[in-house]
Design a protein around this motif. Structure first.
Motif, PDB file in Angstrom:
ATOM      1  N   LYS A 228       0.821  -1.175  -0.050  1.00 44.34           N
ATOM      2  CA  LYS A 228      -0.033  -0.074  -0.020  1.00 44.34           C
ATOM      3  C   LYS A 228       0.823   1.220  -0.043  1.00 44.34           C
ATOM      4  O   LYS A 228       0.586   2.274  -0.940  1.00 44.34           O
ATOM      5  N   ALA A 229       1.941   1.105   0.780  1.00 43.67           N
ATOM      6  CA  ALA A 229       2.922   2.386   0.903  1.00 43.67           C
ATOM      7  C   ALA A 229       3.605   2.475  -0.460  1.00 43.67           C
ATOM      8  O   ALA A 229       3.408   3.940  -1.046  1.00 43.67           O
ATOM      9  N   LEU A 230       3.969   1.488  -1.034  1.00 41.89           N
ATOM     10  CA  LEU A 230       4.611   1.696  -2.468  1.00 41.89           C
ATOM     11  C   LEU A 230       3.660   2.075  -3.327  1.00 41.89           C
ATOM     12  O   LEU A 230       4.049   3.134  -4.267  1.00 41.89           O
ATOM     13  N   LEU A 231       2.466   1.820  -3.490  1.00 42.92           N
ATOM     14  CA  LEU A 231       1.460   2.121  -4.302  1.00 42.92           C
ATOM     15  C   LEU A 231       1.238   3.704  -4.302  1.00 42.92           C
ATOM     16  O   LEU A 231       1.125   4.509  -5.189  1.00 42.92           O
ATOM     17  N   GLU A 232       0.883   4.078  -2.927  1.00 41.81           N
ATOM     18  CA  GLU A 232       0.769   5.534  -2.883  1.00 41.81           C
ATOM     19  C   GLU A 232       1.800   6.430  -2.972  1.00 41.81           C
ATOM     20  O   GLU A 232       1.634   7.525  -3.571  1.00 41.81           O
ATOM     21  N   ARG A 233       3.287   6.101  -2.844  1.00 41.71           N
ATOM     22  CA  ARG A 233       4.062   6.877  -3.109  1.00 41.71           C
ATOM     23  C   ARG A 233       4.387   6.930  -4.848  1.00 41.71           C
ATOM     24  O   ARG A 233       4.630   7.940  -5.207  1.00 41.71           O
ATOM     25  N   SER A 234       4.036   5.969  -5.398  1.00 42.05           N
ATOM     26  CA  SER A 234       4.358   5.807  -6.718  1.00 42.05           C
ATOM     27  C   SER A 234       3.299   6.734  -7.445  1.00 42.05           C
ATOM     28  O   SER A 234       3.517   7.395  -8.349  1.00 42.05           O
ATOM     29  N   ALA A 235       2.065   6.558  -6.879  1.00 45.62           N
ATOM     30  CA  ALA A 235       0.810   7.584  -7.523  1.00 45.62           C
ATOM     31  C   ALA A 235       1.253   8.935  -7.259  1.00 45.62           C
ATOM     32  O   ALA A 235       1.040   9.758  -8.319  1.00 45.62           O
ATOM     33  N   GLU A 236       1.837   9.548  -6.197  1.00 44.60           N
ATOM     34  CA  GLU A 236       2.191  10.915  -5.955  1.00 44.60           C
ATOM     35  C   GLU A 236       3.421  11.312  -6.823  1.00 44.60           C
ATOM     36  O   GLU A 236       3.179  12.323  -7.446  1.00 44.60           O
ATOM     37  N   LYS A 237       4.258  10.432  -6.898  1.00 45.54           N
ATOM     38  CA  LYS A 237       5.473  10.725  -7.965  1.00 45.54           C
ATOM     39  C   LYS A 237       5.231  10.900  -9.096  1.00 45.54           C
ATOM     40  O   LYS A 237       5.726  11.842  -9.803  1.00 45.54           O
ATOM     41  N   LEU A 238       4.406   9.907  -9.765  1.00 44.86           N
ATOM     42  CA  LEU A 238       4.034   9.773 -11.188  1.00 44.86           C
ATOM     43  C   LEU A 238       2.792  10.922 -11.422  1.00 44.86           C
ATOM     44  O   LEU A 238       2.580  10.881 -12.792  1.00 44.86           O
ATOM     45  N   GLY A 239       2.068  11.395 -10.579  1.00 46.63           N
ATOM     46  CA  GLY A 239       1.068  12.087 -10.742  1.00 46.63           C
ATOM     47  C   GLY A 239      -0.309  11.472 -11.367  1.00 46.63           C
ATOM     48  O   GLY A 239      -0.734  12.028 -12.418  1.00 46.63           O
ATOM     49  N   TRP A 240      -0.535  10.289 -10.883  1.00 50.13           N
ATOM     50  CA  TRP A 240      -1.718   9.627 -11.438  1.00 50.13           C
ATOM     51  C   TRP A 240      -2.689  10.195 -11.149  1.00 50.13           C
ATOM     52  O   TRP A 240      -3.235  10.775 -10.150  1.00 50.13           O
ATOM     53  N   SER A 241      -3.865  10.154 -11.930  1.00 54.10           N
ATOM     54  CA  SER A 241      -5.294  10.324 -11.462  1.00 54.10           C
ATOM     55  C   SER A 241      -5.855   9.338 -10.798  1.00 54.10           C
ATOM     56  O   SER A 241      -5.308   8.093 -10.564  1.00 54.10           O
TER      57      SER A 241
END
Length: 505
Positions: free
Chosen positions: A448-461
Protein backbone atom coordinates in the motif's frame (compact mmCIF):
# COMPACT_ATOMS: atom_id res chain seq x y z
CA UNK A 1 -63.35 -7.65 -49.04
CA UNK A 2 -60.99 -9.65 -46.82
CA UNK A 3 -58.29 -9.09 -44.23
CA UNK A 4 -55.37 -11.22 -42.96
CA UNK A 5 -52.82 -10.65 -40.22
CA UNK A 6 -49.28 -12.05 -39.99
CA UNK A 7 -46.83 -11.53 -37.12
CA UNK A 8 -43.21 -10.52 -37.69
CA UNK A 9 -40.49 -8.35 -36.11
CA UNK A 10 -38.42 -5.33 -37.10
CA UNK A 11 -34.88 -4.66 -35.91
CA UNK A 12 -34.67 -1.71 -33.54
CA UNK A 13 -31.07 -1.52 -32.37
CA UNK A 14 -30.31 -4.83 -30.65
CA UNK A 15 -34.03 -5.34 -29.96
CA UNK A 16 -36.57 -6.85 -32.33
CA UNK A 17 -39.85 -5.00 -31.96
CA UNK A 18 -43.08 -6.84 -32.84
CA UNK A 19 -44.67 -5.86 -36.15
CA UNK A 20 -48.16 -6.80 -37.31
CA UNK A 21 -48.40 -7.20 -41.09
CA UNK A 22 -52.02 -6.48 -42.08
CA UNK A 23 -53.06 -7.30 -45.66
CA UNK A 24 -56.35 -5.95 -46.97
CA UNK A 25 -57.95 -6.81 -50.33
CA UNK A 26 -60.67 -4.49 -51.63
CA UNK A 27 -62.51 -3.79 -54.87
CA UNK A 28 -61.34 -0.85 -56.90
CA UNK A 29 -58.57 0.06 -59.26
CA UNK A 30 -55.79 -2.57 -59.05
CA UNK A 31 -52.90 -1.35 -56.87
CA UNK A 32 -50.39 -2.58 -54.31
CA UNK A 33 -49.63 -0.10 -51.51
CA UNK A 34 -47.32 -0.59 -48.55
CA UNK A 35 -47.74 1.79 -45.58
CA UNK A 36 -46.24 1.98 -42.10
CA UNK A 37 -42.93 3.89 -42.34
CA UNK A 38 -41.42 1.42 -44.79
CA UNK A 39 -38.12 2.24 -46.46
CA UNK A 40 -37.28 1.59 -50.11
CA UNK A 41 -36.21 -2.03 -49.57
CA UNK A 42 -39.55 -2.84 -47.95
CA UNK A 43 -41.59 -1.09 -50.64
CA UNK A 44 -39.71 -3.01 -53.33
CA UNK A 45 -41.14 -6.17 -51.77
CA UNK A 46 -44.25 -5.59 -53.91
CA UNK A 47 -42.43 -6.72 -57.03
CA UNK A 48 -40.60 -9.58 -55.32
CA UNK A 49 -43.82 -10.92 -53.83
CA UNK A 50 -45.73 -10.58 -57.11
CA UNK A 51 -43.05 -12.48 -59.06
CA UNK A 52 -42.54 -15.13 -56.34
CA UNK A 53 -46.25 -15.96 -56.22
CA UNK A 54 -46.53 -16.15 -59.99
CA UNK A 55 -43.42 -18.31 -60.45
CA UNK A 56 -44.53 -20.62 -57.65
CA UNK A 57 -47.87 -21.29 -59.34
CA UNK A 58 -49.85 -19.42 -56.68
CA UNK A 59 -52.59 -16.94 -57.39
CA UNK A 60 -51.97 -13.21 -57.10
CA UNK A 61 -55.03 -10.97 -56.67
CA UNK A 62 -54.08 -8.67 -59.52
CA UNK A 63 -57.63 -7.36 -59.91
CA UNK A 64 -57.83 -6.10 -56.31
CA UNK A 65 -56.73 -3.02 -54.45
CA UNK A 66 -54.06 -4.38 -52.08
CA UNK A 67 -53.06 -2.47 -48.95
CA UNK A 68 -50.32 -3.77 -46.65
CA UNK A 69 -49.99 -2.01 -43.30
CA UNK A 70 -46.89 -2.56 -41.14
CA UNK A 71 -47.90 -1.66 -37.59
CA UNK A 72 -46.89 0.18 -35.47
CA UNK A 73 -46.77 2.99 -37.99
CA UNK A 74 -44.08 5.02 -36.18
CA UNK A 75 -41.47 2.22 -36.13
CA UNK A 76 -39.04 2.32 -39.09
CA UNK A 77 -39.03 -0.86 -41.19
CA UNK A 78 -36.06 -1.82 -43.37
CA UNK A 79 -34.69 -4.81 -45.25
CA UNK A 80 -36.30 -7.65 -47.13
CA UNK A 81 -37.49 -9.46 -43.98
CA UNK A 82 -41.17 -8.64 -44.63
CA UNK A 83 -41.36 -10.39 -48.03
CA UNK A 84 -42.53 -13.69 -46.54
CA UNK A 85 -45.12 -12.15 -44.14
CA UNK A 86 -46.56 -10.08 -47.01
CA UNK A 87 -46.79 -13.11 -49.29
CA UNK A 88 -48.49 -15.22 -46.61
CA UNK A 89 -50.87 -12.39 -45.78
CA UNK A 90 -51.86 -12.07 -49.44
CA UNK A 91 -52.45 -15.81 -49.73
CA UNK A 92 -54.51 -15.88 -46.53
CA UNK A 93 -56.61 -12.87 -47.53
CA UNK A 94 -57.17 -14.48 -50.91
CA UNK A 95 -58.27 -17.79 -49.37
CA UNK A 96 -55.34 -19.92 -50.54
CA UNK A 97 -54.09 -20.82 -47.04
CA UNK A 98 -55.80 -21.18 -43.68
CA UNK A 99 -55.61 -17.82 -41.81
CA UNK A 100 -56.05 -19.60 -38.46
CA UNK A 101 -52.70 -21.36 -38.94
CA UNK A 102 -50.95 -17.98 -39.00
CA UNK A 103 -52.06 -16.94 -35.51
CA UNK A 104 -49.44 -19.02 -33.72
CA UNK A 105 -46.59 -18.10 -36.05
CA UNK A 106 -43.99 -15.34 -36.39
CA UNK A 107 -42.01 -15.24 -39.60
CA UNK A 108 -39.45 -13.30 -41.60
CA UNK A 109 -37.66 -13.97 -44.85
CA UNK A 110 -36.64 -12.44 -48.14
CA UNK A 111 -38.11 -13.93 -51.32
CA UNK A 112 -36.34 -14.53 -54.58
CA UNK A 113 -38.32 -14.05 -57.78
CA UNK A 114 -38.62 -17.85 -57.98
CA UNK A 115 -40.07 -18.12 -54.46
CA UNK A 116 -36.94 -19.33 -52.67
CA UNK A 117 -36.35 -18.06 -49.15
CA UNK A 118 -33.18 -16.09 -48.48
CA UNK A 119 -31.67 -15.45 -45.03
CA UNK A 120 -32.25 -12.22 -43.12
CA UNK A 121 -30.22 -10.28 -40.59
CA UNK A 122 -31.02 -10.39 -36.89
CA UNK A 123 -32.44 -13.90 -36.57
CA UNK A 124 -30.96 -14.23 -33.09
CA UNK A 125 -32.42 -10.89 -32.02
CA UNK A 126 -35.84 -12.06 -33.22
CA UNK A 127 -35.56 -15.32 -31.31
CA UNK A 128 -34.44 -13.62 -28.11
CA UNK A 129 -37.26 -11.06 -28.32
CA UNK A 130 -39.86 -13.77 -28.98
CA UNK A 131 -38.66 -15.81 -26.00
CA UNK A 132 -38.71 -12.74 -23.77
CA UNK A 133 -42.22 -11.81 -24.91
CA UNK A 134 -43.53 -15.26 -23.98
CA UNK A 135 -46.18 -15.11 -26.73
CA UNK A 136 -46.11 -18.88 -27.26
CA UNK A 137 -45.68 -18.55 -31.03
CA UNK A 138 -43.40 -20.58 -33.26
CA UNK A 139 -40.74 -18.85 -35.35
CA UNK A 140 -40.51 -19.51 -39.09
CA UNK A 141 -37.33 -18.50 -40.90
CA UNK A 142 -35.26 -19.41 -43.97
CA UNK A 143 -33.02 -22.37 -43.29
CA UNK A 144 -29.76 -20.42 -42.84
CA UNK A 145 -31.39 -17.96 -40.44
CA UNK A 146 -33.25 -20.71 -38.59
CA UNK A 147 -29.94 -22.34 -37.64
CA UNK A 148 -29.00 -19.12 -35.83
CA UNK A 149 -32.36 -18.74 -34.08
CA UNK A 150 -32.23 -22.36 -32.90
CA UNK A 151 -29.33 -21.41 -30.62
CA UNK A 152 -31.93 -19.81 -28.31
CA UNK A 153 -33.38 -22.38 -25.93
CA UNK A 154 -37.09 -22.58 -25.19
CA UNK A 155 -38.36 -21.81 -28.71
CA UNK A 156 -39.80 -23.83 -31.55
CA UNK A 157 -38.00 -22.69 -34.71
CA UNK A 158 -39.25 -23.94 -38.08
CA UNK A 159 -37.18 -23.81 -41.26
CA UNK A 160 -38.14 -23.66 -44.92
CA UNK A 161 -36.33 -23.29 -48.24
CA UNK A 162 -39.20 -22.28 -50.53
CA UNK A 163 -42.49 -20.46 -50.33
CA UNK A 164 -44.31 -23.57 -51.56
CA UNK A 165 -43.03 -25.51 -48.51
CA UNK A 166 -44.60 -22.93 -46.23
CA UNK A 167 -47.87 -22.90 -48.15
CA UNK A 168 -48.12 -26.68 -48.00
CA UNK A 169 -47.56 -26.67 -44.24
CA UNK A 170 -50.27 -24.03 -43.71
CA UNK A 171 -53.00 -25.99 -45.42
CA UNK A 172 -55.71 -27.37 -43.08
CA UNK A 173 -54.24 -30.87 -43.29
CA UNK A 174 -50.64 -29.83 -43.96
CA UNK A 175 -47.68 -31.31 -42.11
CA UNK A 176 -45.60 -29.06 -39.90
CA UNK A 177 -42.34 -27.73 -41.26
CA UNK A 178 -39.17 -29.36 -39.89
CA UNK A 179 -37.65 -27.86 -36.75
CA UNK A 180 -34.24 -26.22 -36.90
CA UNK A 181 -31.56 -27.75 -34.69
CA UNK A 182 -28.71 -25.89 -33.03
CA UNK A 183 -25.25 -26.94 -34.13
CA UNK A 184 -22.76 -28.19 -31.51
CA UNK A 185 -20.15 -25.72 -30.30
CA UNK A 186 -16.82 -25.95 -32.09
CA UNK A 187 -13.55 -26.31 -30.20
CA UNK A 188 -11.36 -23.22 -30.19
CA UNK A 189 -8.79 -24.65 -32.56
CA UNK A 190 -6.63 -23.23 -35.28
CA UNK A 191 -5.77 -20.02 -33.41
CA UNK A 192 -2.22 -18.59 -33.64
CA UNK A 193 0.06 -20.01 -30.96
CA UNK A 194 2.14 -17.94 -28.57
CA UNK A 195 5.03 -20.36 -29.06
CA UNK A 196 5.54 -18.88 -32.54
CA UNK A 197 6.99 -15.73 -30.94
CA UNK A 198 10.59 -16.07 -29.81
CA UNK A 199 11.87 -13.94 -26.97
CA UNK A 200 9.79 -10.94 -25.83
CA UNK A 201 9.32 -12.40 -22.36
CA UNK A 202 8.11 -9.11 -20.85
CA UNK A 203 5.44 -8.41 -23.52
CA UNK A 204 4.27 -12.03 -23.27
CA UNK A 205 3.92 -11.62 -19.53
CA UNK A 206 1.90 -8.44 -20.09
CA UNK A 207 -0.31 -10.31 -22.55
CA UNK A 208 -0.90 -13.06 -19.97
CA UNK A 209 -1.86 -10.49 -17.33
CA UNK A 210 -4.18 -8.73 -19.80
CA UNK A 211 -5.90 -12.03 -20.58
CA UNK A 212 -6.21 -13.05 -16.92
CA UNK A 213 -7.81 -9.79 -15.81
CA UNK A 214 -9.53 -8.62 -18.99
CA UNK A 215 -7.29 -5.52 -19.09
CA UNK A 216 -6.70 -3.20 -22.03
CA UNK A 217 -3.16 -3.10 -23.42
CA UNK A 218 -1.14 -0.63 -25.50
CA UNK A 219 2.12 -1.86 -27.04
CA UNK A 220 4.70 0.60 -28.33
CA UNK A 221 7.78 -0.38 -30.28
CA UNK A 222 9.65 -0.14 -33.59
CA UNK A 223 8.25 -1.92 -36.67
CA UNK A 224 8.73 -5.67 -36.83
CA UNK A 225 9.07 -6.34 -33.11
CA UNK A 226 6.02 -8.62 -32.97
CA UNK A 227 3.27 -6.28 -31.68
CA UNK A 228 0.65 -7.50 -34.14
CA UNK A 229 1.64 -11.15 -33.61
CA UNK A 230 1.21 -10.74 -29.86
CA UNK A 231 -2.22 -9.15 -30.27
CA UNK A 232 -3.41 -11.89 -32.61
CA UNK A 233 -2.59 -14.51 -29.96
CA UNK A 234 -4.63 -12.96 -27.16
CA UNK A 235 -7.86 -14.71 -28.17
CA UNK A 236 -6.16 -18.09 -27.72
CA UNK A 237 -5.33 -17.23 -24.10
CA UNK A 238 -8.82 -16.13 -23.07
CA UNK A 239 -11.22 -18.54 -21.32
CA UNK A 240 -14.06 -19.93 -23.47
CA UNK A 241 -17.33 -18.02 -23.57
CA UNK A 242 -20.20 -19.26 -21.45
CA UNK A 243 -23.61 -19.74 -23.10
CA UNK A 244 -24.90 -16.28 -22.14
CA UNK A 245 -21.79 -14.49 -23.43
CA UNK A 246 -21.76 -16.55 -26.63
CA UNK A 247 -25.39 -15.64 -27.29
CA UNK A 248 -24.76 -11.91 -26.71
CA UNK A 249 -21.77 -11.93 -29.04
CA UNK A 250 -23.62 -13.85 -31.76
CA UNK A 251 -26.71 -11.62 -31.50
CA UNK A 252 -24.72 -8.46 -32.28
CA UNK A 253 -22.91 -10.11 -35.21
CA UNK A 254 -26.24 -11.35 -36.52
CA UNK A 255 -27.55 -7.77 -36.77
CA UNK A 256 -24.98 -7.04 -39.49
CA UNK A 257 -25.15 -10.46 -41.15
CA UNK A 258 -21.61 -11.32 -40.03
CA UNK A 259 -22.40 -14.21 -37.71
CA UNK A 260 -20.86 -17.48 -38.87
CA UNK A 261 -22.63 -20.46 -37.32
CA UNK A 262 -19.36 -22.42 -37.47
CA UNK A 263 -17.82 -19.89 -35.05
CA UNK A 264 -20.58 -20.19 -32.47
CA UNK A 265 -19.08 -19.87 -29.00
CA UNK A 266 -15.73 -18.46 -30.20
CA UNK A 267 -14.51 -15.01 -29.21
CA UNK A 268 -14.54 -12.34 -31.90
CA UNK A 269 -11.30 -10.74 -33.02
CA UNK A 270 -11.93 -7.43 -34.79
CA UNK A 271 -9.07 -5.49 -36.40
CA UNK A 272 -10.43 -2.44 -38.27
CA UNK A 273 -8.13 -0.44 -40.54
CA UNK A 274 -6.78 2.83 -39.17
CA UNK A 275 -8.84 4.76 -41.75
CA UNK A 276 -12.04 3.72 -39.92
CA UNK A 277 -14.32 6.58 -38.94
CA UNK A 278 -15.86 7.13 -35.51
CA UNK A 279 -19.19 5.79 -36.83
CA UNK A 280 -17.45 2.61 -38.03
CA UNK A 281 -15.87 2.15 -34.61
CA UNK A 282 -18.71 2.99 -32.21
CA UNK A 283 -21.75 2.59 -34.48
CA UNK A 284 -24.26 4.95 -36.01
CA UNK A 285 -26.11 5.57 -39.23
CA UNK A 286 -29.83 5.70 -39.84
CA UNK A 287 -31.20 3.38 -38.67
CA UNK A 288 -28.36 2.93 -36.11
CA UNK A 289 -26.08 -0.05 -36.70
CA UNK A 290 -23.49 -1.49 -34.31
CA UNK A 291 -19.84 -0.53 -34.78
CA UNK A 292 -16.63 -2.47 -34.27
CA UNK A 293 -16.70 -2.07 -30.48
CA UNK A 294 -20.08 -3.84 -30.37
CA UNK A 295 -19.11 -6.47 -32.93
CA UNK A 296 -16.20 -7.28 -30.60
CA UNK A 297 -18.60 -7.96 -27.71
CA UNK A 298 -16.85 -10.33 -25.24
CA UNK A 299 -13.96 -10.50 -27.69
CA UNK A 300 -10.87 -8.56 -28.73
CA UNK A 301 -10.69 -5.23 -30.56
CA UNK A 302 -7.22 -4.74 -32.04
CA UNK A 303 -6.28 -1.24 -33.20
CA UNK A 304 -2.99 -1.43 -35.08
CA UNK A 305 -1.15 1.80 -35.91
CA UNK A 306 -3.13 3.50 -33.15
CA UNK A 307 -1.75 6.99 -33.74
CA UNK A 308 -2.92 6.86 -37.38
CA UNK A 309 -6.57 6.58 -36.32
CA UNK A 310 -8.72 9.68 -36.49
CA UNK A 311 -8.48 11.59 -33.20
CA UNK A 312 -12.26 11.93 -33.01
CA UNK A 313 -12.69 8.19 -33.52
CA UNK A 314 -10.36 7.36 -30.63
CA UNK A 315 -12.01 9.89 -28.32
CA UNK A 316 -15.34 8.21 -29.05
CA UNK A 317 -13.97 5.06 -27.38
CA UNK A 318 -13.52 6.71 -24.01
CA UNK A 319 -17.03 6.22 -22.64
CA UNK A 320 -17.53 2.64 -23.94
CA UNK A 321 -14.21 1.63 -22.36
CA UNK A 322 -15.65 2.70 -19.00
CA UNK A 323 -19.30 1.66 -19.28
CA UNK A 324 -19.26 -1.34 -21.62
CA UNK A 325 -22.12 0.06 -23.71
CA UNK A 326 -22.77 2.72 -26.35
CA UNK A 327 -25.92 4.81 -26.69
CA UNK A 328 -26.43 6.20 -30.20
CA UNK A 329 -28.84 9.12 -30.23
CA UNK A 330 -30.50 10.52 -33.32
CA UNK A 331 -33.22 13.14 -33.70
CA UNK A 332 -35.98 10.55 -33.99
CA UNK A 333 -34.69 7.48 -32.15
CA UNK A 334 -32.09 6.10 -29.77
CA UNK A 335 -30.36 2.73 -29.93
CA UNK A 336 -28.18 1.13 -27.27
CA UNK A 337 -25.63 -1.55 -28.11
CA UNK A 338 -23.34 -3.56 -25.81
CA UNK A 339 -19.62 -2.77 -26.02
CA UNK A 340 -17.86 -4.99 -23.48
CA UNK A 341 -14.67 -5.55 -25.47
CA UNK A 342 -11.00 -5.96 -24.63
CA UNK A 343 -8.90 -3.30 -26.33
CA UNK A 344 -5.43 -4.20 -27.60
CA UNK A 345 -3.55 -1.48 -29.45
CA UNK A 346 -0.15 -1.14 -31.09
CA UNK A 347 1.80 1.91 -32.20
CA UNK A 348 5.24 3.07 -33.26
CA UNK A 349 7.04 5.32 -30.78
CA UNK A 350 7.75 8.07 -33.33
CA UNK A 351 7.03 9.02 -36.98
CA UNK A 352 10.02 7.10 -38.35
CA UNK A 353 9.32 4.23 -35.94
CA UNK A 354 12.88 3.70 -34.72
CA UNK A 355 12.99 5.54 -31.41
CA UNK A 356 14.75 3.14 -29.03
CA UNK A 357 15.88 0.83 -31.86
CA UNK A 358 19.52 -0.22 -31.25
CA UNK A 359 19.90 -1.24 -34.89
CA UNK A 360 18.76 1.99 -36.55
CA UNK A 361 19.03 5.57 -35.39
CA UNK A 362 15.88 7.62 -34.98
CA UNK A 363 15.86 10.70 -37.21
CA UNK A 364 12.91 12.43 -35.53
CA UNK A 365 13.31 15.63 -33.53
CA UNK A 366 11.87 15.88 -29.99
CA UNK A 367 9.13 18.18 -31.31
CA UNK A 368 8.15 15.65 -33.99
CA UNK A 369 8.03 12.85 -31.40
CA UNK A 370 5.93 14.98 -29.07
CA UNK A 371 3.45 15.92 -31.82
CA UNK A 372 3.22 12.29 -32.98
CA UNK A 373 2.52 10.87 -29.54
CA UNK A 374 0.19 13.76 -28.69
CA UNK A 375 -2.27 12.30 -31.20
CA UNK A 376 -3.31 10.16 -28.24
CA UNK A 377 -4.96 12.35 -25.64
CA UNK A 378 -4.24 12.08 -21.94
CA UNK A 379 -7.85 11.15 -21.08
CA UNK A 380 -7.74 8.31 -23.63
CA UNK A 381 -4.45 6.93 -22.29
CA UNK A 382 -5.80 7.29 -18.76
CA UNK A 383 -8.41 4.64 -19.62
CA UNK A 384 -5.84 2.03 -20.65
CA UNK A 385 -4.60 -0.47 -18.08
CA UNK A 386 -1.23 -1.60 -19.44
CA UNK A 387 1.24 0.50 -21.44
CA UNK A 388 4.38 -1.42 -22.41
CA UNK A 389 7.33 -1.25 -24.76
CA UNK A 390 8.10 -4.08 -27.18
CA UNK A 391 11.89 -3.93 -27.76
CA UNK A 392 13.86 -4.88 -30.84
CA UNK A 393 15.62 -8.27 -30.74
CA UNK A 394 18.67 -8.38 -33.06
CA UNK A 395 18.27 -11.01 -35.80
CA UNK A 396 21.37 -12.93 -34.68
CA UNK A 397 19.97 -13.34 -31.16
CA UNK A 398 16.51 -14.11 -32.49
CA UNK A 399 17.74 -17.09 -34.47
CA UNK A 400 19.27 -18.71 -31.37
CA UNK A 401 16.23 -18.27 -29.11
CA UNK A 402 14.13 -21.32 -28.28
CA UNK A 403 10.34 -21.28 -28.84
CA UNK A 404 8.35 -19.94 -25.92
CA UNK A 405 5.51 -21.46 -23.98
CA UNK A 406 2.57 -22.61 -26.12
CA UNK A 407 -0.76 -20.82 -25.76
CA UNK A 408 -2.37 -23.87 -24.13
CA UNK A 409 0.00 -23.73 -21.14
CA UNK A 410 -0.50 -20.00 -20.62
CA UNK A 411 -4.25 -20.34 -21.11
CA UNK A 412 -4.43 -22.78 -18.19
CA UNK A 413 -2.79 -20.23 -15.90
CA UNK A 414 -5.13 -17.55 -17.21
CA UNK A 415 -8.18 -19.75 -16.61
CA UNK A 416 -7.08 -20.50 -13.03
CA UNK A 417 -6.62 -16.79 -12.29
CA UNK A 418 -10.01 -15.95 -13.81
CA UNK A 419 -11.66 -18.64 -11.70
CA UNK A 420 -10.16 -17.12 -8.54
CA UNK A 421 -11.49 -13.70 -9.51
CA UNK A 422 -14.95 -15.00 -10.41
CA UNK A 423 -15.22 -16.98 -7.19
CA UNK A 424 -14.20 -13.93 -5.16
CA UNK A 425 -16.16 -11.12 -6.82
CA UNK A 426 -18.20 -12.51 -9.74
CA UNK A 427 -16.50 -10.41 -12.45
CA UNK A 428 -13.08 -10.11 -14.08
CA UNK A 429 -10.65 -7.80 -12.27
CA UNK A 430 -10.84 -5.16 -15.01
CA UNK A 431 -14.58 -4.80 -14.31
CA UNK A 432 -14.23 -4.32 -10.55
CA UNK A 433 -16.04 -1.17 -9.46
CA UNK A 434 -14.01 1.43 -7.57
CA UNK A 435 -16.16 1.02 -4.45
CA UNK A 436 -15.45 -2.73 -4.42
CA UNK A 437 -11.65 -2.46 -4.59
CA UNK A 438 -11.28 -2.00 -0.83
CA UNK A 439 -13.02 -5.35 -0.28
CA UNK A 440 -11.56 -7.46 -3.08
CA UNK A 441 -8.12 -5.86 -3.67
CA UNK A 442 -6.61 -5.87 -0.18
CA UNK A 443 -3.02 -4.64 -0.03
CA UNK A 444 -0.28 -5.60 2.38
CA UNK A 445 0.96 -2.53 4.34
CA UNK A 446 4.25 -2.31 2.44
CA UNK A 447 2.49 -2.72 -0.90
CA UNK A 448 0.00 0.00 0.00
CA UNK A 449 2.81 2.40 0.87
CA UNK A 450 4.61 1.64 -2.42
CA UNK A 451 1.47 2.23 -4.47
CA UNK A 452 0.70 5.52 -2.75
CA UNK A 453 4.27 6.81 -3.16
CA UNK A 454 4.29 5.87 -6.84
CA UNK A 455 0.93 7.56 -7.46
CA UNK A 456 2.18 10.80 -5.93
CA UNK A 457 5.53 10.75 -7.72
CA UNK A 458 4.07 9.90 -11.14
CA UNK A 459 1.05 12.19 -10.81
CA UNK A 460 -1.60 9.57 -11.44
CA UNK A 461 -5.26 10.41 -11.52
CA UNK A 462 -7.69 8.49 -9.32
CA UNK A 463 -8.65 6.45 -12.40
CA UNK A 464 -5.02 5.50 -13.07
CA UNK A 465 -4.54 4.61 -9.40
CA UNK A 466 -7.51 2.25 -9.49
CA UNK A 467 -6.38 0.70 -12.77
CA UNK A 468 -2.94 -0.11 -11.37
CA UNK A 469 -4.63 -1.61 -8.31
CA UNK A 470 -6.79 -3.83 -10.52
CA UNK A 471 -3.72 -4.97 -12.47
CA UNK A 472 -1.93 -5.75 -9.19
CA UNK A 473 -4.96 -7.81 -8.17
CA UNK A 474 -4.60 -9.81 -11.39
CA UNK A 475 -0.87 -10.34 -10.82
CA UNK A 476 -1.66 -11.65 -7.34
CA UNK A 477 -4.32 -14.00 -8.76
CA UNK A 478 -1.81 -15.42 -11.23
CA UNK A 479 0.50 -16.06 -8.28
CA UNK A 480 -2.33 -17.62 -6.25
CA UNK A 481 -2.04 -14.99 -3.49
CA UNK A 482 -4.96 -13.74 -1.42
CA UNK A 483 -3.34 -10.43 -0.46
CA UNK A 484 -1.62 -8.09 -2.92
CA UNK A 485 2.07 -7.94 -2.06
CA UNK A 486 4.88 -5.53 -2.85
CA UNK A 487 6.11 -7.60 -5.81
CA UNK A 488 2.62 -7.62 -7.33
CA UNK A 489 2.29 -3.85 -7.03
CA UNK A 490 5.80 -3.28 -8.39
CA UNK A 491 5.04 -5.35 -11.49
CA UNK A 492 1.75 -3.52 -12.02
CA UNK A 493 3.56 -0.17 -11.83
CA UNK A 494 6.16 -1.32 -14.36
CA UNK A 495 3.35 -2.27 -16.74
CA UNK A 496 2.08 1.31 -16.77
CA UNK A 497 5.22 3.06 -17.91
CA UNK A 498 5.38 6.28 -19.88
CA UNK A 499 5.65 6.04 -23.65
CA UNK A 500 9.24 6.61 -24.86
CA UNK A 501 9.90 10.18 -25.84
CA UNK A 502 7.84 13.19 -24.92
CA UNK A 503 4.44 11.86 -23.76
CA UNK A 504 3.86 10.54 -20.26
CA UNK A 505 1.09 8.08 -19.46
Amino acid sequence: MSLATVHSRALDGLAAAPVTVEVHLANGLPSFTVVGLADTEVKEARERVRAALANSGLGFPGNKRITVNLAPADLPKEGGRFDLPMALGLLAANGQIDPARLAGLECAGELSLAGELRPVRGALAMALALRQAGAGRELLLPEASAAEAALVDGLVVRRANHLLDVVAALQPEGEALPRAAALPREAQAGLPDLADIKGQAAPKRALEIAAAGGHSLLMSGPPGTGKSMLAQRLAGLLPPLDDSEALESAAVLSLTGQFDIARWGLRSFRAPHHSASSVALVGGGSPPRPGEISLAQHGVLFLDELTEFNRQALEALREPLETGRILISRAARQAEFPARFQLIAAMNPCPCGHLGNPLRACRCSPDQIARYQARLSGPFLDRLDLLIEVPVIPPRELQDLAPGEPSAVVARRVAAARERAMARQGVANALLLAQDLAEHAVLEPAAKALLERSAEKLGWSARSFHRVLRVARTVADLAGAELIGTAHVAEAIQLRRALPGALAA
